[in-house]
Scaffold this motif. Structure first.
Motif, PDB file in Angstrom:
ATOM      1  N   GLY A 110      -5.782  -0.076  -3.103  1.00  0.00           N
ATOM      2  CA  GLY A 110      -6.413  -0.037  -4.086  1.00  0.00           C
ATOM      3  C   GLY A 110      -6.448   1.295  -4.751  1.00  0.00           C
ATOM      4  N   SER A 111      -5.594   1.598  -5.617  1.00  0.00           N
ATOM      5  CA  SER A 111      -5.415   3.004  -6.291  1.00  0.00           C
ATOM      6  C   SER A 111      -4.999   3.210  -7.649  1.00  0.00           C
ATOM      7  N   ASP A 112      -5.533   4.182  -8.111  1.00  0.00           N
ATOM      8  CA  ASP A 112      -5.073   4.355  -9.730  1.00  0.00           C
ATOM      9  C   ASP A 112      -4.133   5.627  -9.437  1.00  0.00           C
ATOM     10  N   LEU A 113      -3.666   6.061  -8.636  1.00  0.00           N
ATOM     11  CA  LEU A 113      -2.904   7.177  -8.496  1.00  0.00           C
ATOM     12  C   LEU A 113      -1.386   6.798  -7.886  1.00  0.00           C
ATOM     13  N   MET A 114      -0.515   6.870  -8.518  1.00  0.00           N
ATOM     14  CA  MET A 114       0.872   6.072  -8.255  1.00  0.00           C
ATOM     15  C   MET A 114       1.288   7.123  -7.204  1.00  0.00           C
ATOM     16  N   SER A 115       1.297   8.107  -7.360  1.00  0.00           N
ATOM     17  CA  SER A 115       1.610   9.037  -6.132  1.00  0.00           C
ATOM     18  C   SER A 115       1.296   8.446  -4.742  1.00  0.00           C
ATOM     19  N   ASP A 116       0.013   8.272  -4.728  1.00  0.00           N
ATOM     20  CA  ASP A 116      -0.720   7.880  -3.338  1.00  0.00           C
ATOM     21  C   ASP A 116      -0.136   6.141  -3.109  1.00  0.00           C
TER      22      ASP A 116
ATOM     23  N   LEU B 159       2.782   5.394  -3.683  1.00  0.00           N
ATOM     24  CA  LEU B 159       4.404   5.683  -3.251  1.00  0.00           C
ATOM     25  C   LEU B 159       4.276   6.189  -1.975  1.00  0.00           C
ATOM     26  N   SER B 160       3.339   7.004  -1.638  1.00  0.00           N
ATOM     27  CA  SER B 160       3.117   7.623  -0.361  1.00  0.00           C
ATOM     28  C   SER B 160       2.896   6.977   0.889  1.00  0.00           C
ATOM     29  N   PHE B 161       1.724   6.036   0.426  1.00  0.00           N
ATOM     30  CA  PHE B 161       1.044   5.258   1.507  1.00  0.00           C
ATOM     31  C   PHE B 161       1.168   3.853   1.853  1.00  0.00           C
ATOM     32  N   MET B 162       1.641   3.269   0.623  1.00  0.00           N
ATOM     33  CA  MET B 162       1.709   1.656   0.788  1.00  0.00           C
ATOM     34  C   MET B 162       2.873   1.240   1.446  1.00  0.00           C
TER      35      MET B 162
ATOM     36  N   THR C 109       6.320   1.583  -9.980  1.00  0.00           N
ATOM     37  CA  THR C 109       5.866   2.219  -8.735  1.00  0.00           C
ATOM     38  C   THR C 109       6.208   0.997  -7.866  1.00  0.00           C
TER      39      THR C 109
ATOM     40  N   SER D  86       8.491   0.904  -4.376  1.00  0.00           N
ATOM     41  CA  SER D  86       7.899   0.616  -3.036  1.00  0.00           C
ATOM     42  C   SER D  86       7.912  -0.759  -2.648  1.00  0.00           C
TER      43      SER D  86
ATOM     44  N   ASP E 285      -9.946   6.343  -9.480  1.00  0.00           N
ATOM     45  CA  ASP E 285      -9.381   7.408  -9.462  1.00  0.00           C
ATOM     46  C   ASP E 285      -9.122   7.972 -10.973  1.00  0.00           C
TER      47      ASP E 285
ATOM     48  N   ARG F 248      14.492   2.346  -0.034  1.00  0.00           N
ATOM     49  CA  ARG F 248      13.334   2.710  -0.457  1.00  0.00           C
ATOM     50  C   ARG F 248      12.779   4.059  -0.313  1.00  0.00           C
TER      51      ARG F 248
ATOM     52  N   TYR G 171      12.291   8.865  -7.817  1.00  0.00           N
ATOM     53  CA  TYR G 171      11.565   8.628  -8.835  1.00  0.00           C
ATOM     54  C   TYR G 171      10.290   9.690  -8.973  1.00  0.00           C
ATOM     55  N   GLU G 172       9.765  10.330  -7.943  1.00  0.00           N
ATOM     56  CA  GLU G 172       8.800  11.422  -7.813  1.00  0.00           C
ATOM     57  C   GLU G 172       9.392  12.624  -8.466  1.00  0.00           C
TER      58      GLU G 172
ATOM     59  N   GLY H  46      -1.826   8.326 -13.789  1.00  0.00           N
ATOM     60  CA  GLY H  46      -1.697   8.039 -12.565  1.00  0.00           C
ATOM     61  C   GLY H  46      -0.811   9.065 -11.705  1.00  0.00           C
TER      62      GLY H  46
ATOM     63  N   ASN I 207       5.276  14.044  -1.326  1.00  0.00           N
ATOM     64  CA  ASN I 207       5.952  12.670  -1.207  1.00  0.00           C
ATOM     65  C   ASN I 207       7.410  12.470  -0.893  1.00  0.00           C
TER      66      ASN I 207
END
Lengths: 118, 115, 319
Positions: free
Chosen positions: A30-36, A38-41, A59, A63, B32, C205, C212-213, C269, C278
């Motif tokens: 669950g997230s509203d920050l797309m960078s997160d 992209l990084s963690f999912m 995103t 991912s 967030d 990926r 993308y970033e 976001g 990232n």
């Protein structure tokens, strides 16, 4: 857990990708920050988010996510739905807020992205 | 349920307002987006977020939230901690991502909506 | 594959596939001396509606369930099959194309044709409409799988087929600044292209997320720029350039969580200061050079020691 089970647990409505109801969802985030995201999912997981913009679908595309569920009754506009359709990413919307959605899915046995072991 | 109980059960780190851990938590809100929290969080909610900048303190204070938990190993910025101390807002941290932390809070009986 | 190309594919196939490839070999046969009274059992047991009559290896005639019913109805005494079979048999050669068989089925309306060897004139098998459909489907399926495999390994062939000391593929994408609607289009097109080339999905990926970033940074902070991608057998390099405004403190910009993004970007976001972190996570190596007022260049290297087609180093292990 199958997409159709998530649909039921969250009382959600599938906006696009209903033909993928049988798709298996390994985990959720669950997230509203797309960078997160992209990084963690991890790939093949479900994203729960309160954001409804094109970047959410982008995103998910980057991912390799399995599906996106918008929380708190948010509905994406036409443009977003069309992009998701073209990328084969199912979109759904639930009236439940983020906290309640995560809580219910976790209770029903869906793993989070950090717990999941391949 | 009181904050200190959740802190103990879920092994949360406390980063500010240590003197206010008796605060009662009646529900949870995960987001967030500050505007979303301003619009929809309820008083005495525990707020789960990835945001670390000082504006979170203002939001928590304005909505009279029970506390803030920063997830995914995030640490608050220095200014955020200072502001939180001044406003008696408890900031906690967890290594878990939102989904898991909320899942565990939910199993401990913290609801995500009024029942 | 769109349906009309499937149809033309079938049209091609009926000229390409030979009768011998789809016919049923070792068909049930009877001898000319067998009495008619025995035929019923054979037809019922084998669930067939007709069978070739064979003398030695050579086709002598064909007898069908219609012939049998007629014999029953006429209440004639038992006799050898040779007396009731059709002697003037329409046959197909094993080396004829399927289109020949299709024409014959249309012309005669029979349910089956014996297939014989053109040289020896010996019976080789029997062909039915069902066998034709089955054979076509099988062939379409195989072609489809082969096509996908070729597709999947395209880049491997590409790198192996070009004789040079160094082979690179270049892509270039232009990115307009502040155009939030189109943000990610470059990365998306790059991702589709890499997929079509058949690169390892985990490598794709990593490249896609990093690009993308970087593209988001161009859109949020600059007036626009370009993304150049170089694909080589052991490395993918994404070079992202803009012409300003530049980053005053590169070291600070690299810190996780450090951000100068305005609130509206955060509400979308992004802008939480995780972009460069990232990118570094996805990259094997990263270089950031910036001059205030001039612009910024970001180089993202993704090294794949065992080749871009077969990477075992996924994003999970890189993380």
């Amino acid at each position: 857990m199958k997409l159709k089970e998530i649909e039921k647990i969250l009382g959600a409505e599938i906006i696009t990708g209903a033909e993928l109801r049988e798709k298996n969802i390994e985990m959720a985030c669950g997230s509203d920050l797309m960078s997160d995201v992209l990084s963690f999912m991890k790939s093949e997981s479900l994203l729960l988010t309160g954001l409804t913009n094109l970047q959410v679908v982008r995103t998910a595309e980057m991912s390799d996510l399995a599906a996106v569920c918008f929380v708190r009754g948010k509905k994406p506009d036409r443009e977003i739905i069309e992009m998701a359709e073209s990328k084969n990413i199912p979109l759904m919307t639930t009236p439940l807020p983020m906290f309640e959605s995560c809580g219910r899915l976790y209770q029903e046995g869906l793993s989070g992205c950090s717990e999941y072991k391949r | 349920m009181e904050l200190k109980e959740l802190i103990q059960q879920l092994n949360l780190g406390v980063r500010s307002a240590r003197g206010h851990l008796e605060r009662e938590v009646t529900g949870g809100y995960a987001s967030d987006l500050l505007s979303d929290v301003l619009a929809h969080a309820q008083e005495a909610n525990l707020w789960i977020t990835l945001q670390v900048h000082q504006n979170i303190v203002a939001v928590a204070s304005m909505k009279n939230l029970a506390g803030i938990v920063l997830v995914n190993g995030r640490e608050p910025e220095q200014e955020t901690v200072e502001k939180a101390e001044a406003e008696n807002i408890v900031i906690m941290v967890s290594a878990m991502p939102t989904f898991e932390l909320v899942g565990k809070l939910y199993s401990l009986g913290i609801p995500g909506m009024e029942r | 594959m769109p349906s009309d190309s499937r149809i033309s594919k079938v049209q091609e196939l009926i000229y390409e596939i030979r009768v011998g490839e789809v016919m049923k070999t070792d068909p049930v046969t009877v001898t000319p001396q067998m009495p008619m009274s025995q035929l019923r059992e054979i037809l019922r047991e084998k669930r067939i509606s007709g069978t070739p009559v064979v003398k030695g290896d050579t086709l002598a005639g064909i007898i069908s369930i219609e012939d049998f019913i007629k014999w029953l109805a006429d209440r004639e005494p038992d006799c050898p099959i040779s007396e009731k079979m059709s002697k003037d048999v329409q046959t197909l050669y094993a080396d004829e194309p399927l289109t020949q068989a299709v024409n014959k089925f249309e012309q005669y309306g029979f349910g089956r044709f014996p297939v014989i060897d053109r040289e020896s004139q010996k019976l080789r098998g029997i062909i039915t409409k069902g066998a034709i459909v089955e054979g076509l489907l099988r062939k379409l399926e195989i072609d489809h799988i082969e096509e996908e495999q070729v597709y999947r390994r395209r880049i491997k062939h590409f790198f192996e087929d070009i004789l040079a000391d160094r082979v690179s593929l270049f892509f270039r994408y232009e990115v307009a600044g502040q155009d939030f609607k189109r943000a990610g289009e470059g990365a998306s097109r790059l991702k589709s292209s890499l997929r079509r080339l058949g690169l390892d999905p985990q490598i794709i990926r990593r490249v896609a997320i990093a690009t993308y970033e970087a593209e988001m940074n161009l859109i949020i902070y600059t007036k626009g720029g370009r993304i150049r991608v170089r694909v080589e057998p052991q490395e993918i390099v994404v070079r992202v350039e803009d012409s300003g405004p530049g980053i005053p403190d590169v070291e600070k910009a690299m810190q996780p969580g450090y951000s100068t993004a305005p609130e509206w970007v955060r509400e979308l976001g992004f802008g939480a200061g995780m972009g460069l972190t990232n990118i570094r996570k996805c990259a094997s190596r990263m270089g950031l050079h910036s001059a205030v007022g001039k612009g910024t260049t970001l180089n993202i290297h993704i090294v794949v020691e065992n080749g871009v087609t077969r990477g075992t180093e996924g994003i999970d292990s890189a993380a």
